[in-house]
Design a protein around this motif. Structure first.
Motif, PDB file in Angstrom:
ATOM      1  N   LEU A 180       0.826  -1.205   0.000  1.00  0.00           N
ATOM      2  CA  LEU A 180       0.000   0.000   0.000  1.00  0.00           C
ATOM      3  C   LEU A 180       0.859   1.253   0.000  1.00  0.00           C
ATOM      4  N   GLU A 181       1.958   1.239   0.743  1.00  0.00           N
ATOM      5  CA  GLU A 181       2.852   2.395   0.756  1.00  0.00           C
ATOM      6  C   GLU A 181       3.478   2.608  -0.615  1.00  0.00           C
ATOM      7  N   ASP A 182       3.900   1.521  -1.252  1.00  0.00           N
ATOM      8  CA  ASP A 182       4.425   1.624  -2.604  1.00  0.00           C
ATOM      9  C   ASP A 182       3.348   2.141  -3.558  1.00  0.00           C
ATOM     10  N   GLY A 183       2.111   1.724  -3.321  1.00  0.00           N
ATOM     11  CA  GLY A 183       1.016   2.198  -4.150  1.00  0.00           C
ATOM     12  C   GLY A 183       0.836   3.705  -4.057  1.00  0.00           C
ATOM     13  N   ARG A 184       0.996   4.229  -2.879  1.00  0.00           N
ATOM     14  CA  ARG A 184       0.884   5.690  -2.722  1.00  0.00           C
ATOM     15  C   ARG A 184       2.042   6.394  -3.420  1.00  0.00           C
ATOM     16  N   THR A 185       3.200   5.776  -3.404  1.00  0.00           N
ATOM     17  CA  THR A 185       4.344   6.348  -4.121  1.00  0.00           C
ATOM     18  C   THR A 185       4.099   6.337  -5.632  1.00  0.00           C
ATOM     19  N   ILE A 186       3.520   5.231  -6.130  1.00  0.00           N
ATOM     20  CA  ILE A 186       3.159   5.163  -7.547  1.00  0.00           C
ATOM     21  C   ILE A 186       2.155   6.258  -7.880  1.00  0.00           C
ATOM     22  N   SER A 187       1.187   6.452  -6.994  1.00  0.00           N
ATOM     23  CA  SER A 187       0.183   7.492  -7.217  1.00  0.00           C
ATOM     24  C   SER A 187       0.821   8.875  -7.285  1.00  0.00           C
ATOM     25  N   ASP A 188       1.772   9.126  -6.424  1.00  0.00           N
ATOM     26  CA  ASP A 188       2.469  10.422  -6.433  1.00  0.00           C
ATOM     27  C   ASP A 188       3.227  10.642  -7.742  1.00  0.00           C
ATOM     28  N   SER A 189       3.592   9.537  -8.407  1.00  0.00           N
ATOM     29  CA  SER A 189       4.361   9.657  -9.650  1.00  0.00           C
ATOM     30  C   SER A 189       3.477   9.834 -10.876  1.00  0.00           C
ATOM     31  N   GLY A 190       2.140   9.757 -10.686  1.00  0.00           N
ATOM     32  CA  GLY A 190       1.247  10.068 -11.795  1.00  0.00           C
ATOM     33  C   GLY A 190       0.219   9.028 -12.159  1.00  0.00           C
ATOM     34  N   LEU A 191       0.329   7.803 -11.634  1.00  0.00           N
ATOM     35  CA  LEU A 191      -0.657   6.760 -11.899  1.00  0.00           C
ATOM     36  C   LEU A 191      -1.321   6.350 -10.597  1.00  0.00           C
ATOM     37  N   ALA A 192      -2.560   5.885 -10.681  1.00  0.00           N
ATOM     38  CA  ALA A 192      -3.160   5.269  -9.500  1.00  0.00           C
ATOM     39  C   ALA A 192      -2.420   3.966  -9.193  1.00  0.00           C
ATOM     40  N   ALA A 193      -2.586   3.497  -7.975  1.00  0.00           N
ATOM     41  CA  ALA A 193      -1.898   2.258  -7.591  1.00  0.00           C
ATOM     42  C   ALA A 193      -2.554   1.042  -8.238  1.00  0.00           C
ATOM     43  N   PHE A 194      -3.858   0.847  -7.989  1.00  0.00           N
ATOM     44  CA  PHE A 194      -4.542  -0.376  -8.385  1.00  0.00           C
ATOM     45  C   PHE A 194      -5.728  -0.095  -9.286  1.00  0.00           C
ATOM     46  N   ALA A 195      -5.889  -0.911 -10.304  1.00  0.00           N
ATOM     47  CA  ALA A 195      -7.151  -1.015 -11.028  1.00  0.00           C
ATOM     48  C   ALA A 195      -7.965  -2.109 -10.346  1.00  0.00           C
TER      49      ALA A 195
END
Length: 442
Positions: A180-195
């Motif tokens: 989940l933490e990595d997902g938030r980092t992905i979100s900060d980079s421009g994409l949502a974490a999960f479909a």
């Protein structure tokens, strides 16, 4: 009452399929295509849910069986409602010889209706030798083996875009909290974490099952699957709370909960691997790879990869599976030939046919992993085999269909409502218990 089997024919078939030696009464090599074939003139009818590419690949297995035995084969796709279709065919006097059953609950239903022939000693021996005991357990009812698990699914895989993770500077996580933490980092980079494919309620049951198995442990998982533990148990509320924390986080779900509720499974794969990505990861089984490759041209292992569903709250990493089991109907016109097909499906030779074609995992430990066409599929298959008896079958597939396998009702609908509003896990647990109690009673 179990119908008697023709001992001579069955013994001949078993001999041919088990060792590929000679046809009964002849000396030619059946594997090489010579000699009298014991099922020449017989037609084996098979019913199952598969269509499209899956049906085409299974037909290759049936063709290999026909080449070996001389049997003709025909496959009928039932759609998702296997029990209704097969029940109608039995009542109409047109029962198939073999059914590829996709749910433990349906297999148990068929057995209790008295529709199934116990599998032969040849198949039982192959299962004991080639499969982890858990697969025999899931194919048995009251100690009798009725189902041979031919095709398996590994439902504890999280698929991701390597480019998305690289862009965010994260690697495959070891724990659920890290994911989940990595997902938030992905979100900060421009994409949502999960479909999230919330339009298909079955995907939400899979999310819950992985969290619950890791968090609560296999004993409680088994008890809940059998409804020996109520859905109002604190362990269920805890797992729903964990899942709800993901659903509530707008950084983690592509488009938010409303979009998730209108996204089906293929659409969720498209949001990660399609031409215009919206998310970095999608959770579902190994079959994600087939969609990513066939629909969007992704190279598995390069453009698309997976990591195991990570451990939750210090538990063991979960391994949730599903599968399709071959059962032989008593009322089939050629059930002895159907039994021979089940014997063939228990061999690594049969599994290799589909493994080479792709889009397939086998629970057969004797299948050479080199048969699979790419490293990612080999890794997924190895993970499933290595899990041995720690594998747990999809919980919703073990339940009565009214609770665990029907669109718009039961667990599917209740978890969709929970995705829409995850604010009260305890209330959702009460709804699940009420629906389960009714379904198991009926």
């Amino acid at each position: 009452m179990t119908r008697p089997r023709t001992t001579l024919l069955t013994g001949c078939i078993a001999l041919v399929l088990a060792i590929g030696a000679t046809a009964c009464g002849g000396g030619d090599d059946i594997a090489a295509g010579g000699g009298d074939k014991p099922l020449s003139g017989k037609t084996v009818s098979v019913a199952g849910v598969w269509s499209g590419t899956e049906q085409e690949n299974f037909q290759k297995v049936l063709d290999a069986f026909g080449e070996k035995t001389g049997a003709a084969t025909e496959f009928v796709s039932t759609g998702d409602n296997v029990s209704t279709v097969v029940g109608s065919k039995i009542e109409g006097g047109n029962a198939p010889d073999v059914v590829m059953v996709p749910q433990v609950g349906v297999l148990q239903q068929f057995a209790k209706e008295g529709w199934l022939q116990p599998l032969s000693k040849t198949t039982q021996g192959a299962v004991d030798t080639n499969f982890a005991p858990v697969w025999k357990n899931y194919g048995s009812v009251d100690g009798t083996l009725y189902g041979l698990y031919f095709k398996a699914a590994h439902k504890s895989t999280v698929w991701y875009s390597p480019d998305a993770l690289a862009q965010a500077g994260v690697e495959a996580p070891a724990t659920y909290d890290e994911m989940l933490e990595d997902g938030r980092t992905i979100s900060d980079s421009g994409l949502a974490a999960f479909a999230v494919a919330g339009q298909d309620g079955w995907t939400l049951t899979d999310w819950f099952e992985n969290i619950y198995l890791s968090q609560a442990g296999p004993d409680k998982y088994d008890a809940l699957a059998a409804h020996e533990l109520k859905w109002t148990d604190t362990s269920v509320v805890k797992a729903l709370t964990t899942l709800g924390d993901l659903f509530k986080d707008e950084q983690l779900v592509a488009g938010g909960r409303r979009t998730a509720l209108t996204t089906d499974f293929p659409g969720s794969v498209e949001k990660v691997f399609g031409p215009e990505p919206e998310a970095g990861m999608v959770y579902e089984g190994d079959f994600v790879a087939g969609v990513a490759k066939a629909e969007f041209g992704r190279a598995i292992g390069e453009d698309a990869n997976f990591f195991p569903f990570p451990a939750v709250d210090g538990g063991e990493p979960p391994v949730v599976s599903g599968g399709d089991a071959a059962v032989v109907l008593k009322d089939g016109k050629n059930h002895e030939a159907g039994m021979a097909l089940a014997e063939y499906l228990a061999t690594p030779e049969a599994a290799a046919v589909w493994a080479e074609a792709g889009g397939f995992l086998s629970p057969n430990r004797k299948l050479d992993l080199a048969t699979y066409g790419d490293d990612v599929t080999r890794a997924t298959a190895k993970s499933l085999i290595d899990a041995g008896d720690s594998v747990r079958f999809d919980m919703s597939d073990q339940a009565p269909a009214a609770f665990g396998g029907t669109k718009g009702t039961g667990e599917w609908k209740i978890l969709q409502d929970f995705l829409r509003d995850p604010s009260d896990p305890a209330a959702t647990a009460r709804q699940l218990e009420a629906a389960a109690a009714k379904a198991y009673k009926d």
